[in-house]
Write an enzyme that holds these catalytic residues in place. Sequence first.
Site, PDB file in Angstrom:
ATOM      1  N   GLU A  80       3.596  -2.669 -14.334  1.00  0.00           N
ATOM      2  CA  GLU A  80       5.020  -3.041 -14.442  1.00  0.00           C
ATOM      3  C   GLU A  80       5.931  -1.813 -14.502  1.00  0.00           C
ATOM      4  O   GLU A  80       6.983  -1.821 -15.129  1.00  0.00           O
ATOM      5  CB  GLU A  80       5.275  -3.928 -15.670  1.00  0.00           C
ATOM      6  CG  GLU A  80       4.398  -5.156 -15.772  1.00  0.00           C
ATOM      7  CD  GLU A  80       4.636  -6.150 -14.656  1.00  0.00           C
ATOM      8  OE1 GLU A  80       5.487  -5.911 -13.787  1.00  0.00           O
ATOM      9  OE2 GLU A  80       3.955  -7.181 -14.626  1.00  0.00           O
TER      10      GLU A  80
ATOM     11  N   HIS B  47     -14.533   7.867 -33.879  1.00  0.00           N
ATOM     12  CA  HIS B  47     -15.894   7.372 -33.663  1.00  0.00           C
ATOM     13  C   HIS B  47     -16.864   8.492 -33.285  1.00  0.00           C
ATOM     14  O   HIS B  47     -18.091   8.277 -33.297  1.00  0.00           O
ATOM     15  CB  HIS B  47     -15.907   6.303 -32.559  1.00  0.00           C
ATOM     16  CG  HIS B  47     -15.510   4.941 -33.021  1.00  0.00           C
ATOM     17  ND1 HIS B  47     -14.208   4.594 -33.278  1.00  0.00           N
ATOM     18  CD2 HIS B  47     -16.250   3.835 -33.282  1.00  0.00           C
ATOM     19  CE1 HIS B  47     -14.153   3.324 -33.656  1.00  0.00           C
ATOM     20  NE2 HIS B  47     -15.377   2.845 -33.679  1.00  0.00           N
ATOM     21  N   GLY B  48     -16.339   9.645 -32.914  1.00  0.00           N
ATOM     22  CA  GLY B  48     -17.212  10.751 -32.531  1.00  0.00           C
ATOM     23  C   GLY B  48     -18.052  10.403 -31.313  1.00  0.00           C
ATOM     24  O   GLY B  48     -17.596   9.729 -30.387  1.00  0.00           O
ATOM     25  N   GLY B  49     -19.302  10.862 -31.309  1.00  0.00           N
ATOM     26  CA  GLY B  49     -20.181  10.632 -30.160  1.00  0.00           C
ATOM     27  C   GLY B  49     -20.420   9.166 -29.882  1.00  0.00           C
ATOM     28  O   GLY B  49     -20.622   8.767 -28.726  1.00  0.00           O
TER      29      GLY B  49
ATOM     30  N   GLY C 219       4.927   2.089  -3.575  1.00  0.00           N
ATOM     31  CA  GLY C 219       5.264   2.763  -4.816  1.00  0.00           C
ATOM     32  C   GLY C 219       6.282   1.961  -5.606  1.00  0.00           C
ATOM     33  O   GLY C 219       6.176   0.748  -5.724  1.00  0.00           O
TER      34      GLY C 219
ATOM     35  N   PRO D 233       0.789  -1.235   0.000  1.00  0.00           N
ATOM     36  CA  PRO D 233       0.000   0.000   0.000  1.00  0.00           C
ATOM     37  C   PRO D 233       0.823   1.288   0.000  1.00  0.00           C
ATOM     38  O   PRO D 233       0.426   2.277  -0.598  1.00  0.00           O
ATOM     39  CB  PRO D 233      -0.829  -0.125   1.285  1.00  0.00           C
ATOM     40  CG  PRO D 233      -0.979  -1.591   1.482  1.00  0.00           C
ATOM     41  CD  PRO D 233       0.316  -2.181   1.023  1.00  0.00           C
TER      42      PRO D 233
ATOM     43  N   TRP E  49      -2.297  -4.793  -5.032  1.00  0.00           N
ATOM     44  CA  TRP E  49      -2.357  -4.858  -6.497  1.00  0.00           C
ATOM     45  C   TRP E  49      -1.943  -6.233  -7.015  1.00  0.00           C
ATOM     46  O   TRP E  49      -1.093  -6.353  -7.873  1.00  0.00           O
ATOM     47  CB  TRP E  49      -1.502  -3.768  -7.149  1.00  0.00           C
ATOM     48  CG  TRP E  49      -1.824  -2.381  -6.683  1.00  0.00           C
ATOM     49  CD1 TRP E  49      -0.985  -1.513  -6.054  1.00  0.00           C
ATOM     50  CD2 TRP E  49      -3.089  -1.718  -6.797  1.00  0.00           C
ATOM     51  NE1 TRP E  49      -1.638  -0.344  -5.761  1.00  0.00           N
ATOM     52  CE2 TRP E  49      -2.945  -0.440  -6.213  1.00  0.00           C
ATOM     53  CE3 TRP E  49      -4.331  -2.072  -7.339  1.00  0.00           C
ATOM     54  CZ2 TRP E  49      -3.983   0.478  -6.145  1.00  0.00           C
ATOM     55  CZ3 TRP E  49      -5.375  -1.154  -7.262  1.00  0.00           C
ATOM     56  CH2 TRP E  49      -5.197   0.104  -6.687  1.00  0.00           C
TER      57      TRP E  49
END
Length: 398
Positions: free
Chosen positions: A376, A351-353, A135, A132, A160
């Site tokens: 990684e 793709h726009g909206g 880092g 936790p 993780w």
Amino acid sequence: MARLAQTAGLTDIQEEILATVRTFVDKEIIPHAQALEHGDTYPADIVEGMKEMGLFGLTIPEEFGGLGESLLTYALVVEQIARGWMSVSGVINTHFIVAHMLKQHGTQEQKEKYLPRMAAGEVRGSFSMSEPELGSDVAAIRTRAVKGPEGYTVNGQKMWLTNGGTSNLTAVLVKTDEGAEKAHQNLTTFLVEKPEGYGEVLPGLTIPGKIDKMGYKGVDTTEMVFDGFEISADQVLGGVPGQGFRHMMDGVEVGRVNVAARACGIAIRSFELAIEYAQQRKTFGKAIAEHQAIAFKLAEMATKVEAAHLMMVNAARLKDSGRRNDVEAGMAKLIASEYCAEVTQEAFRIHGGYGYSKEYEIERLMREAPFLLIGEGTSEIQKTIISRGLLREYQSRG
């Protein structure tokens, strides 16, 4: 066959494996990925299919029941699987890393005990370095294993952990008292056997529930909490404590090639979706692909896909040759993850909206790509690794 991301010099066996995987991805992964991802559902049927294909034993030597293939083959397989759904590649990634660590550094007894069952997919591997508050400073690990007359007692918390609930063998990096002056020489990798599942899976070992993530759904990410957990000395990877940092860094080099391959896979899929949509969508009486603004985007995207793929292949081949590839793996991971994010965003814009709608696949890829900028080691960590390696090679003689 698509023009992009082709690899020269492959053997007939490699070509056959990739063709089989590509067909599996197109038929068994892509049609189901959207529903599984949106439901955050573990892809159990897909995993069973990969077991039947022998993919869990892809890099495990034939003497232990595997296919004995190279890191390059593994990376190209991962690229194809990530093209279908990145989470499926996550299922096998940690497994491959643990198998590699066992193959390279395990005792003969450890190899005989685990590798045949790993090749069959009966034993599924995961690995854990992070904590936790850790880092990127691996040497600052706090989880500690204290040696006693009958083994070690482990206390601490890991974070993780991909496949934390669905794996049953976890390679865990912890601190031991070896009396070394350098912190990383007091780190040891333990092979922790555990049942699948969540909660207190063994006395003193708890796997809390899944961490809810922005993307990378389906595959489980968890913590691993040790509270007076007892483990025997013969579960030390390689049988000698204090070597864990070296073992893990070897595994991480494989992992960085894997992340680069995953980034290539997502970038390839994003490009495929963009160029298909650009030829179907029409504005001002013609397909948007015929507008120079879109055509130039496609050209830049394809160039980035090709460059990332070539760097990933180079890093894998260097590792296969037995040469150190920390710089090349860092370069491949850096450029592939950054280009993946850029290519995916351009596909989203094309793709726009509709790209913002969950009905379209690009929406999922937009949430998956950022993970590869972190996994990684961040881009900043890759730059640190690369620059240190370059300064080592180009050390001034003046």
